[in-house]
Design a protein around this motif. Sequence first.
Motif, PDB file in Angstrom:
ATOM      1  N   GLY A 131       0.804  -1.303  -0.076  1.00  0.00           N
ATOM      2  CA  GLY A 131       0.072   0.010  -0.188  1.00  0.00           C
ATOM      3  C   GLY A 131       0.878   1.165   0.008  1.00  0.00           C
ATOM      4  N   VAL A 132       2.023   1.282   0.792  1.00  0.00           N
ATOM      5  CA  VAL A 132       2.731   2.591   0.837  1.00  0.00           C
ATOM      6  C   VAL A 132       3.681   2.431  -0.529  1.00  0.00           C
ATOM      7  CG1 VAL A 132       4.802   3.237   2.179  1.00  0.00           C
ATOM      8  CG2 VAL A 132       3.097   2.173   3.370  1.00  0.00           C
ATOM      9  N   GLN A 133       3.973   1.584  -1.130  1.00  0.00           N
ATOM     10  CA  GLN A 133       4.583   1.363  -2.397  1.00  0.00           C
ATOM     11  C   GLN A 133       3.789   2.208  -3.603  1.00  0.00           C
ATOM     12  OE1 GLN A 133       5.784  -2.741  -2.906  1.00  0.00           O
ATOM     13  NE2 GLN A 133       7.920  -2.243  -2.299  1.00  0.00           N
ATOM     14  N   VAL A 134       2.345   1.877  -3.322  1.00  0.00           N
ATOM     15  CA  VAL A 134       1.495   2.305  -4.222  1.00  0.00           C
ATOM     16  C   VAL A 134       1.315   3.875  -4.276  1.00  0.00           C
ATOM     17  CG1 VAL A 134      -0.783   2.343  -5.275  1.00  0.00           C
ATOM     18  CG2 VAL A 134       0.303   0.158  -4.647  1.00  0.00           C
ATOM     19  N   ILE A 135       1.204   4.485  -2.934  1.00  0.00           N
ATOM     20  CA  ILE A 135       0.944   5.648  -2.815  1.00  0.00           C
ATOM     21  C   ILE A 135       2.451   6.524  -3.080  1.00  0.00           C
ATOM     22  CG2 ILE A 135      -0.852   5.486  -1.075  1.00  0.00           C
ATOM     23  CD1 ILE A 135       0.844   6.450   1.035  1.00  0.00           C
ATOM     24  N   THR A 136       3.551   5.801  -2.864  1.00  0.00           N
ATOM     25  CA  THR A 136       4.736   6.599  -3.010  1.00  0.00           C
ATOM     26  C   THR A 136       4.906   6.568  -4.859  1.00  0.00           C
ATOM     27  OG1 THR A 136       5.852   5.535  -1.358  1.00  0.00           O
ATOM     28  CG2 THR A 136       7.314   6.199  -3.342  1.00  0.00           C
ATOM     29  N   THR A 137       4.567   5.661  -5.508  1.00  0.00           N
ATOM     30  CA  THR A 137       4.334   5.684  -6.860  1.00  0.00           C
ATOM     31  C   THR A 137       3.464   6.877  -7.546  1.00  0.00           C
ATOM     32  OG1 THR A 137       4.758   3.367  -7.111  1.00  0.00           O
ATOM     33  CG2 THR A 137       3.938   4.290  -8.918  1.00  0.00           C
ATOM     34  N   ILE A 138       2.168   6.791  -6.689  1.00  0.00           N
ATOM     35  CA  ILE A 138       1.320   7.662  -7.207  1.00  0.00           C
ATOM     36  C   ILE A 138       1.908   9.355  -7.031  1.00  0.00           C
ATOM     37  CG2 ILE A 138      -0.933   8.743  -6.528  1.00  0.00           C
ATOM     38  CD1 ILE A 138      -1.787   5.834  -5.862  1.00  0.00           C
ATOM     39  N   LYS A 139       2.407   9.386  -5.854  1.00  0.00           N
ATOM     40  CA  LYS A 139       2.960  10.809  -5.621  1.00  0.00           C
ATOM     41  C   LYS A 139       4.262  11.035  -6.663  1.00  0.00           C
ATOM     42  CE  LYS A 139       5.543  13.790  -2.442  1.00  0.00           C
ATOM     43  NZ  LYS A 139       6.480  14.263  -3.392  1.00  0.00           N
ATOM     44  N   GLY A 140       4.783  10.087  -7.183  1.00  0.00           N
ATOM     45  CA  GLY A 140       6.083  10.470  -8.131  1.00  0.00           C
ATOM     46  C   GLY A 140       5.251  10.721  -9.612  1.00  0.00           C
ATOM     47  N   VAL A 141       4.039   9.990  -9.858  1.00  0.00           N
ATOM     48  CA  VAL A 141       3.354  10.204 -11.207  1.00  0.00           C
ATOM     49  C   VAL A 141       2.748  11.541 -10.813  1.00  0.00           C
ATOM     50  CG1 VAL A 141       1.639   9.473 -12.519  1.00  0.00           C
ATOM     51  CG2 VAL A 141       3.212   7.892 -11.680  1.00  0.00           C
ATOM     52  N   ALA A 142       1.915  11.746  -9.782  1.00  0.00           N
ATOM     53  CA  ALA A 142       1.493  13.209  -9.526  1.00  0.00           C
ATOM     54  C   ALA A 142       2.337  14.273  -9.874  1.00  0.00           C
ATOM     55  CB  ALA A 142       0.694  13.116  -8.251  1.00  0.00           C
ATOM     56  N   ASP A 143       3.435  14.228  -9.274  1.00  0.00           N
ATOM     57  CA  ASP A 143       4.423  15.358  -9.318  1.00  0.00           C
ATOM     58  C   ASP A 143       4.767  15.622 -10.810  1.00  0.00           C
ATOM     59  OD1 ASP A 143       4.662  15.480  -6.624  1.00  0.00           O
ATOM     60  OD2 ASP A 143       6.609  14.243  -6.243  1.00  0.00           O
ATOM     61  N   GLU A 144       4.678  14.906 -11.819  1.00  0.00           N
ATOM     62  CA  GLU A 144       5.140  14.910 -13.237  1.00  0.00           C
ATOM     63  C   GLU A 144       3.819  15.538 -13.835  1.00  0.00           C
ATOM     64  OE1 GLU A 144       7.001  11.508 -14.872  1.00  0.00           O
ATOM     65  OE2 GLU A 144       8.531  11.313 -13.399  1.00  0.00           O
ATOM     66  N   LEU A 145       2.650  14.867 -13.498  1.00  0.00           N
ATOM     67  CA  LEU A 145       1.617  15.018 -14.413  1.00  0.00           C
ATOM     68  C   LEU A 145       0.585  16.059 -14.114  1.00  0.00           C
ATOM     69  CD1 LEU A 145       0.802  11.437 -15.585  1.00  0.00           C
ATOM     70  CD2 LEU A 145       1.999  13.067 -16.594  1.00  0.00           C
ATOM     71  N   ILE A 146       0.362  16.211 -12.799  1.00  0.00           N
ATOM     72  CA  ILE A 146      -0.608  17.162 -12.392  1.00  0.00           C
ATOM     73  C   ILE A 146       0.151  18.390 -11.186  1.00  0.00           C
ATOM     74  CG2 ILE A 146      -2.358  15.648 -12.461  1.00  0.00           C
ATOM     75  CD1 ILE A 146      -2.534  15.374  -9.522  1.00  0.00           C
ATOM     76  N   SER A 147      -0.873  19.450 -11.114  1.00  0.00           N
ATOM     77  CA  SER A 147      -0.585  20.520 -10.004  1.00  0.00           C
ATOM     78  C   SER A 147      -1.430  20.451  -8.867  1.00  0.00           C
ATOM     79  CB  SER A 147      -0.462  21.861 -10.579  1.00  0.00           C
ATOM     80  OG  SER A 147      -0.237  22.845 -10.021  1.00  0.00           O
ATOM     81  N   TYR A 148      -0.776  20.340  -7.654  1.00  0.00           N
ATOM     82  CA  TYR A 148      -1.450  20.379  -6.289  1.00  0.00           C
ATOM     83  C   TYR A 148      -0.875  21.251  -5.393  1.00  0.00           C
ATOM     84  CZ  TYR A 148       2.066  17.112  -4.920  1.00  0.00           C
ATOM     85  OH  TYR A 148       3.344  16.421  -4.557  1.00  0.00           O
ATOM     86  N   ASP A 149      -1.642  21.774  -4.414  1.00  0.00           N
ATOM     87  CA  ASP A 149      -1.170  22.601  -3.469  1.00  0.00           C
ATOM     88  C   ASP A 149      -0.812  22.091  -2.251  1.00  0.00           C
ATOM     89  OD1 ASP A 149      -1.761  24.840  -5.259  1.00  0.00           O
ATOM     90  OD2 ASP A 149      -3.820  24.753  -4.482  1.00  0.00           O
ATOM     91  N   ARG A 150      -1.652  20.845  -1.547  1.00  0.00           N
ATOM     92  CA  ARG A 150      -1.417  20.259  -0.482  1.00  0.00           C
ATOM     93  C   ARG A 150      -1.536  18.694  -0.805  1.00  0.00           C
ATOM     94  NH1 ARG A 150      -2.833  23.219   4.114  1.00  0.00           N
ATOM     95  NH2 ARG A 150      -1.798  21.480   5.438  1.00  0.00           N
ATOM     96  N   ILE A 151      -0.804  17.947   0.097  1.00  0.00           N
ATOM     97  CA  ILE A 151      -0.657  16.496  -0.139  1.00  0.00           C
ATOM     98  C   ILE A 151      -0.675  16.070   1.424  1.00  0.00           C
ATOM     99  CG2 ILE A 151       1.698  16.499  -0.297  1.00  0.00           C
ATOM    100  CD1 ILE A 151       1.266  14.204  -2.671  1.00  0.00           C
ATOM    101  N   GLY A 152      -1.347  14.584   1.523  1.00  0.00           N
ATOM    102  CA  GLY A 152      -0.982  14.082   2.769  1.00  0.00           C
ATOM    103  C   GLY A 152      -1.592  12.608   2.673  1.00  0.00           C
ATOM    104  N   ALA A 153      -1.406  11.863   3.643  1.00  0.00           N
ATOM    105  CA  ALA A 153      -1.561  10.227   3.513  1.00  0.00           C
ATOM    106  C   ALA A 153      -2.695  10.123   4.633  1.00  0.00           C
ATOM    107  CB  ALA A 153      -0.393   9.601   3.555  1.00  0.00           C
ATOM    108  N   ILE A 154      -3.539   9.082   4.377  1.00  0.00           N
ATOM    109  CA  ILE A 154      -4.345   8.692   5.521  1.00  0.00           C
ATOM    110  C   ILE A 154      -4.107   7.056   5.714  1.00  0.00           C
ATOM    111  CG2 ILE A 154      -6.665   8.194   6.083  1.00  0.00           C
ATOM    112  CD1 ILE A 154      -7.766  10.695   4.602  1.00  0.00           C
ATOM    113  N   ILE A 155      -3.639   6.723   6.600  1.00  0.00           N
ATOM    114  CA  ILE A 155      -3.458   5.132   7.003  1.00  0.00           C
ATOM    115  C   ILE A 155      -4.826   4.640   7.412  1.00  0.00           C
ATOM    116  CG2 ILE A 155      -2.041   3.526   7.825  1.00  0.00           C
ATOM    117  CD1 ILE A 155      -0.449   5.538   6.356  1.00  0.00           C
ATOM    118  N   ASN A 156      -5.391   3.597   6.581  1.00  0.00           N
ATOM    119  CA  ASN A 156      -6.630   3.127   7.021  1.00  0.00           C
ATOM    120  C   ASN A 156      -6.791   1.679   7.649  1.00  0.00           C
ATOM    121  OD1 ASN A 156      -9.459   3.295   6.944  1.00  0.00           O
ATOM    122  ND2 ASN A 156      -9.824   2.290   5.141  1.00  0.00           N
TER     123      ASN A 156
END
Length: 253
Positions: free
Chosen positions: A168-193
């Motif tokens: 799960g952590v690997q996936v959100i790490t990958t998502i962050k990397g892709v997001a940093d390249e493809l979209i623009s965001y102001d704030r980011i954070g994680a929720i552990i469920n």
Amino acid sequence: MDKKARIITVAGKGGVGKTSICACIVRRLAETYPDKKILAIDADPAVGLSVALGVDVKLTLDDIRMSIVDSVENGETKEALELLSEARFRIFDALVEMPGFAFLAIGRPESSGCYCKVNSYLKEVIGILANSFDYVVIDGEAGIEQIQRRVMERVSHLLLITDQSKKGVQVITTIKGVADELISYDRIGAIINRVTNPELVALMECPVEVLTAIPADETFAANDIRGKSVMELPADSVMLKGVEEALRKIDIL
């Protein structure tokens, strides 16, 4: 000047409760801001967010898109152009008005074949529509597809959902990397469920700030088994409280 919508995108590995958390976000926003306009966008082909929110979907954005594509393939150019010009109004037909929020389902993933102009136009229309709202909450497919499809080019808040698993952590790490390249965001954070061992949360190597750790919620599980929506959860639900904590820490509430 009109204030642009605060756009909250929720992403994470499948099976970690991403859609349920997304539904809880919509509920807490609707309860906290009854005078605000809130739009929930379901970018998952399975239309899971509609089930979580108790919405009956009749028409998706992809239904509209495919009607345009069919016209192009059938050589009905004039009709296709007319459909494009009317797409903004047709999207309003796909909106489902619910108490406290509106709902829009994206539908199936973009099919093979290049219909770039159609797809780009409809994404632009979604952006125009979104700015008619104060808050937009987007739930997408599991993994990085939601980011890759770029339903929104720019978001204000990106929330990454995981459980305590390394995968799960690997996936959100990958998502962050892709997001940093493809979209623009102001704030980011994680929720552990679905946390079963709170002591291990501090040892997790999350790529971003952990906003909250939500324990496994038996009340939510029982509610889900009975086929009830998140809107029917009791106010003291562990899931709702955890989501509220995260939204406050990232300045959404």
